[in-house]
Scaffold this motif. Structure first.
Motif, PDB file in Angstrom:
ATOM      1  N   PHE A  13       0.891  -1.172   0.000  1.00 40.06           N
ATOM      2  CA  PHE A  13       0.000   0.000   0.000  1.00 40.06           C
ATOM      3  C   PHE A  13       0.915   1.204   0.000  1.00 40.06           C
ATOM      4  O   PHE A  13       1.496   1.532   1.031  1.00 40.06           O
ATOM      5  CB  PHE A  13      -0.901   0.017   1.233  1.00 40.06           C
ATOM      6  N   LEU A  16       4.227   0.925   1.916  1.00 39.95           N
ATOM      7  CA  LEU A  16       4.127  -0.050   2.997  1.00 39.95           C
ATOM      8  C   LEU A  16       3.874  -1.453   2.452  1.00 39.95           C
ATOM      9  O   LEU A  16       2.915  -1.673   1.717  1.00 39.95           O
ATOM     10  CB  LEU A  16       2.970   0.359   3.923  1.00 39.95           C
ATOM     11  N   ALA A  18       2.293  -4.439   3.166  1.00 37.53           N
ATOM     12  CA  ALA A  18       1.322  -4.988   4.122  1.00 37.53           C
ATOM     13  C   ALA A  18       1.458  -6.501   4.203  1.00 37.53           C
ATOM     14  O   ALA A  18       1.282  -7.096   5.262  1.00 37.53           O
ATOM     15  CB  ALA A  18      -0.092  -4.609   3.705  1.00 37.53           C
ATOM     16  N   PRO A  37       0.097  -9.458  15.576  1.00 42.96           N
ATOM     17  CA  PRO A  37      -0.421  -8.204  16.131  1.00 42.96           C
ATOM     18  C   PRO A  37      -1.285  -7.446  15.119  1.00 42.96           C
ATOM     19  O   PRO A  37      -1.242  -7.741  13.932  1.00 42.96           O
ATOM     20  CB  PRO A  37       0.839  -7.404  16.455  1.00 42.96           C
ATOM     21  N   ASN A  38      -2.018  -6.467  15.605  1.00 42.51           N
ATOM     22  CA  ASN A  38      -2.812  -5.624  14.710  1.00 42.51           C
ATOM     23  C   ASN A  38      -1.924  -4.973  13.660  1.00 42.51           C
ATOM     24  O   ASN A  38      -0.831  -4.524  13.966  1.00 42.51           O
ATOM     25  CB  ASN A  38      -3.524  -4.519  15.496  1.00 42.51           C
ATOM     26  N   GLY A  39      -2.404  -4.956  12.430  1.00 44.26           N
ATOM     27  CA  GLY A  39      -1.624  -4.338  11.360  1.00 44.26           C
ATOM     28  C   GLY A  39      -0.571  -5.270  10.779  1.00 44.26           C
ATOM     29  O   GLY A  39       0.240  -4.866   9.956  1.00 44.26           O
ATOM     30  N   ALA A  40      -0.589  -6.548  11.190  1.00 46.39           N
ATOM     31  CA  ALA A  40       0.431  -7.491  10.720  1.00 46.39           C
ATOM     32  C   ALA A  40       0.213  -7.865   9.257  1.00 46.39           C
ATOM     33  O   ALA A  40       1.122  -8.348   8.591  1.00 46.39           O
ATOM     34  CB  ALA A  40       0.418  -8.750  11.592  1.00 46.39           C
ATOM     35  N   GLY A  41      -0.997  -7.672   8.758  1.00 41.69           N
ATOM     36  CA  GLY A  41      -1.266  -8.027   7.363  1.00 41.69           C
ATOM     37  C   GLY A  41      -2.173  -9.233   7.198  1.00 41.69           C
ATOM     38  O   GLY A  41      -2.350  -9.742   6.090  1.00 41.69           O
ATOM     39  N   LYS A  42      -2.801  -9.672   8.279  1.00 38.62           N
ATOM     40  CA  LYS A  42      -3.637 -10.884   8.227  1.00 38.62           C
ATOM     41  C   LYS A  42      -4.858 -10.682   7.320  1.00 38.62           C
ATOM     42  O   LYS A  42      -5.114 -11.479   6.418  1.00 38.62           O
ATOM     43  CB  LYS A  42      -4.107 -11.258   9.662  1.00 38.62           C
ATOM     44  N   THR A  43      -5.592  -9.590   7.595  1.00 39.25           N
ATOM     45  CA  THR A  43      -6.778  -9.337   6.773  1.00 39.25           C
ATOM     46  C   THR A  43      -6.390  -9.105   5.317  1.00 39.25           C
ATOM     47  O   THR A  43      -7.064  -9.564   4.390  1.00 39.25           O
ATOM     48  CB  THR A  43      -7.557  -8.124   7.322  1.00 39.25           C
ATOM     49  N   THR A  44      -5.280  -8.398   5.126  1.00 35.45           N
ATOM     50  CA  THR A  44      -4.814  -8.160   3.756  1.00 35.45           C
ATOM     51  C   THR A  44      -4.553  -9.485   3.045  1.00 35.45           C
ATOM     52  O   THR A  44      -4.904  -9.657   1.874  1.00 35.45           O
ATOM     53  CB  THR A  44      -3.548  -7.294   3.769  1.00 35.45           C
ATOM     54  N   GLN A  85     -13.917  -9.015   8.784  1.00 36.77           N
ATOM     55  CA  GLN A  85     -13.582  -8.588  10.141  1.00 36.77           C
ATOM     56  C   GLN A  85     -14.637  -7.615  10.664  1.00 36.77           C
ATOM     57  O   GLN A  85     -15.113  -7.754  11.790  1.00 36.77           O
ATOM     58  CB  GLN A  85     -12.196  -7.932  10.141  1.00 36.77           C
TER      59      GLN A  85
HETATM   60  N1  ADP Z   1      -6.955  -0.720   1.779  1.00 35.25           N
HETATM   61  C1  ADP Z   1      -5.858  -0.334   2.422  1.00 35.25           C
HETATM   62  N2  ADP Z   1      -5.201   0.789   2.026  1.00 35.25           N
HETATM   63  C2  ADP Z   1      -4.082   1.193   2.649  1.00 35.25           C
HETATM   64  N3  ADP Z   1      -3.503   0.550   3.670  1.00 35.25           N
HETATM   65  C3  ADP Z   1      -4.105  -0.577   4.123  1.00 35.25           C
HETATM   66  C4  ADP Z   1      -5.313  -1.067   3.516  1.00 35.25           C
HETATM   67  N4  ADP Z   1      -5.677  -2.205   4.152  1.00 35.25           N
HETATM   68  C5  ADP Z   1      -4.752  -2.405   5.112  1.00 35.25           C
HETATM   69  N5  ADP Z   1      -3.800  -1.434   5.093  1.00 35.25           N
HETATM   70  C6  ADP Z   1      -2.626  -1.382   5.963  1.00 35.25           C
HETATM   71  O1  ADP Z   1      -1.954  -2.598   5.819  1.00 35.25           O
HETATM   72  C7  ADP Z   1      -1.472  -3.053   7.081  1.00 35.25           C
HETATM   73  C8  ADP Z   1      -2.045  -4.416   7.372  1.00 35.25           C
HETATM   74  O2  ADP Z   1      -3.428  -4.304   7.665  1.00 35.25           O
HETATM   75  P1  ADP Z   1      -4.342  -5.545   7.964  1.00 35.25           P
HETATM   76  O3  ADP Z   1      -4.106  -6.569   6.926  1.00 35.25           O
HETATM   77  O4  ADP Z   1      -5.718  -5.047   8.115  1.00 35.25           O
HETATM   78  O5  ADP Z   1      -3.787  -6.038   9.362  1.00 35.25           O
HETATM   79  P2  ADP Z   1      -4.386  -7.097  10.377  1.00 35.25           P
HETATM   80  O6  ADP Z   1      -5.614  -7.701   9.796  1.00 35.25           O
HETATM   81  O7  ADP Z   1      -3.299  -8.083  10.586  1.00 35.25           O
HETATM   82  O8  ADP Z   1      -4.667  -6.338  11.634  1.00 35.25           O
HETATM   83  C9  ADP Z   1      -1.871  -1.996   8.094  1.00 35.25           C
HETATM   84  O9  ADP Z   1      -0.766  -1.142   8.274  1.00 35.25           O
HETATM   85  C10 ADP Z   1      -2.995  -1.273   7.421  1.00 35.25           C
HETATM   86  O10 ADP Z   1      -3.055   0.069   7.839  1.00 35.25           O
END
Ligand code: ADP
Ligand code: MG
Lengths: 244, 327
Positions: A13, A16, A18, A37-44, A85
């Motif tokens: 992103f 970054l 992700a 941890p939060n922001g690790a990239g799991k949801t991504t 989520q």
């Molecule tokens: N659509 C997006 N645009 C920009 N940055 C994103 C987007 N989705 C996630 N991020 C960033 O990517 C990183 C990983 O996010 P995410 O996958 O949601 O983490 P997790 O699910 O592990 O908490 C975070 O720093 C988040 O801010």
């Protein structure tokens, strides 16, 4: 053959990373936990697998077939279901319609309206939702909305189900129910990848756990191996300290 | 919740609709020429409004292209009408043929525009569709001045009664199509797209295709209506044909009536089209003022439109009875 696998999957992103060079394999029938941890990239990573996002590089395969770059609806029909989520039910449609629509569109072939209704009723019961299915989904409690989302995903007849923090925000009783639900889904033959912060659930249910940190996979193993891993403990303690 | 009133209205509605249709179909037998002209105009607005609501009401993608599809229908009529001789046009089947062509060309345009823009987010879609109206209008102006030397065109005139029956036929077809789409799995898909497009895509709905196809279907009726109305107006030019009012009025009428139920846009269009006819010529300023005030009030206080209010009242009555019988 692995049912789901990723090869050096990377998503940026802006500057970054992700998700960074993550490779993974999931075998049929497994329950794999994804923690970090939060922001690790799991949801991504889930978004990449389900084609919400397209990776900058890397390959994702489902049953040996390269699915990178396919449309989300196509991925779903092939057999990968997911939850979100932040709950994304259809609040103004009825509870019943929320599940029926998954049955109507999610399977590869065509299914009749009555068949879809029957299946939806079955799934509402399976996830333990009250049969007052004509109420708008938006009026359900938070815990029930999460169950509904699982039922909707199951209605698409997935072979692999991606569950993104279905226990977040639930109380102890509800977490117990959710754990039991995950176990029943696995018994029905569905392979599960679950993101979860509730450690009790992860340790009890999962066959294998992957740990993400700053977009990289830093550890992988059985629950007992992960529980003993120095790096993992450090990350989680570090986070707990930072939070405290 | 209000299951009783829901079933009740479900039974009531087709009956009322059928009665209205019979009255409308027999109107030329007993009605005055004025009533036919008035109803033609009202039906035109109903068609534009219901077509708009079919796509935009459920998906939440605000299309401002109604005037473009309407204008394309008008020009189809104008061009085809000149190509063929008046004697052929005396044949009513040929009028219907031209109207169908007008509808199909509009649908093709909508399909192309939809395929390009319906991947965009809602606000960009709205802007693009409005740009389309201006784009076609200016292209036509340029073409007419450069190649034909005149701005406008004459359209072959046909009888008011023929126009009335054709437009009534278009309305009937539109209502049938809308009814079956809303009841089908694609109606459900449209609603789910309006509620959470991302989730819709992840449960197997080909969201782009559903949107593009329904958008194209809704344009068919707008184009057809443009084609038949052109034959009433006899003289047309790009300004008349691509009038932004025909984009905005249907949106406002649909919002006033309420878009959650199929009959909301119908009622909204009938009320406003009738008011327009009787007020606009006599009190043009009051009309626009009343129109504006009623709309602002609707948006502020009646999120589900006029129909929402009526349903609430019915639900309260039914609920009251229910409570009474229980107590
Ligand atoms: N659509 C997006 N645009 C920009 N940055 C994103 C987007 N989705 C996630 N991020 C960033 O990517 C990183 C990983 O996010 P995410 O996958 O949601 O983490 P997790 O699910 O592990 O908490 C975070 O720093 C988040 O801010
Ligand atoms: Mg997350």
């Amino acid at each position: 053959m692995h049912i789901l696998e990723g090869e050096r999957v990377t998503k940026y992103f802006g500057g970054l990373a992700a998700v960074s060079e993550v490779s993974f394999q999931v075998d049929p029938g497994e329950v794999v936990g994804l923690i970090g941890p939060n922001g690790a990239g799991k949801t991504t990573l889930f978004n990449l697998i389900s084609a919400s996002l397209v990776p900058n590089s890397g390959v994702i395969r489902f049953k040996g077939k390269n699915i990178t770059g396919m449309a989300p609806y196509h991925i779903c029909r092939m057999g990968i279901g997911r939850t979100f989520q932040t709950v994304k039910i259809f609040p103004n449609l009825s509870v019943m319609e929320n599940v029926r629509i998954g049955a109507l569109f999610g399977c590869g072939g065509r299914i009749s309206a009555t068949e879809a209704t029957r299946k939806a009723e079955e799934l509402l019961e399976f996830v333990g939702l009250p049969q007052v299915s004509s109420t708008p989904a938006g009026s359900l409690t938070f815990a029930n909305q999460k169950k509904l989302e699982v039922a909707r995903a199951l209605a698409t007849q997935p072979e692999v189900l991606l569950l993104d923090e279905i226990m977040a925000g639930l109380n102890q009783t509800e977490i117990g129910q959710a754990m039991e639900l995950v176990n029943r889904i696995r018994q029905s033959g569905v392979t599960i990848v679950m993101i979860e912060h509730v450690m009790k659930a992860i340790m009890n249910i999962c066959d294998r756990i992957m740990v993400l940190h700053h977009g990289r996979k830093i550890a992988e193993g059985t629950p007992s191996e992960i529980a003993k891993s120095e790096t993992v403990i450090e990350i989680y303690l570090g986070e707990a300290n930072a939070a405290g | 919740m209000n299951k009783i009133s829901f079933n009740y209205s479900k039974l009531l509605l087709p009956g009322i609709l059928l009665a209205i249709l019979v009255v409308l179909a027999t109107l030329p037998l007993y009605g005055s020429n004025y009533s036919i002209v008035l109803l033609t105009s009202i039906i035109m607005y109903v068609i534009l409004t219901v077509s708009w609501a079919l796509f935009s009401g459920s998906t939440g993608y605000i299309s401002l292209a109604t005037a473009a599809f309407f204008g394309v229908g008008i020009y189809t009529s104008a061009i085809l009408g000149r190509t063929f001789t008046a004697s052929i046009l005396a044949n009513e089947y040929f009028v219907v043929f031209i109207v169908i062509i007008g509808g199909l060309i509009s649908a093709c345009l909508a399909f192309i525009v939809g395929a390009i823009t319906l991947r965009l987010r809602g606000i960009y879609f709205a802007i693009f569709t409005f740009g389309l109206v201006e784009l076609i209008k200016n292209l036509l102006l340029w073409y007419e001045v450069k190649f034909t030397g005149t701005r406008g065109r004459f359209v072959v005139v046909i009888g008011n009664e023929t126009i009335y029956y054709v437009i009534l036929g278009i309305l009937l077809l539109l209502l049938l199509v809308t009814y079956f789409i809303r009841r089908s799995r694609y109606g459900l898909a449209l609603e789910s797209i309006g509620e959470h497009e991302e989730a819709a895509a992840h449960i197997g709905i080909n969201v782009t295709m559903v949107k593009v196809i329904i958008f194209a279907i809704s344009a068919v009726f707008v184009g057809m209506t443009g084609s038949i109305m052109a034959m009433r107006w006899t003289y047309i030019d790009p300004y008349i044909s691509f009038d932004p009012n025909l984009t905005f009025l249907p949106v406002l009428m649909a919002i006033f009536g309420g878009t959650r139920q199929m009959y909301g846009p119908i009622i909204g269009a009938v009320v406003f089209a009738y008011l327009e006819e009787i007020l606009l010529t006599r009190f043009p300023y009051y009309y626009m003022l009343i129109f504006g005030i009623v709309l602002a009030a609707t948006i502020l206080y009646l999120p589900n439109g006029l129909v929402g209010v009526v349903q609430k009242i019915i639900a309260r009555l039914a609920g009251g009875k229910h409570a009474h019988s229980r107590g």
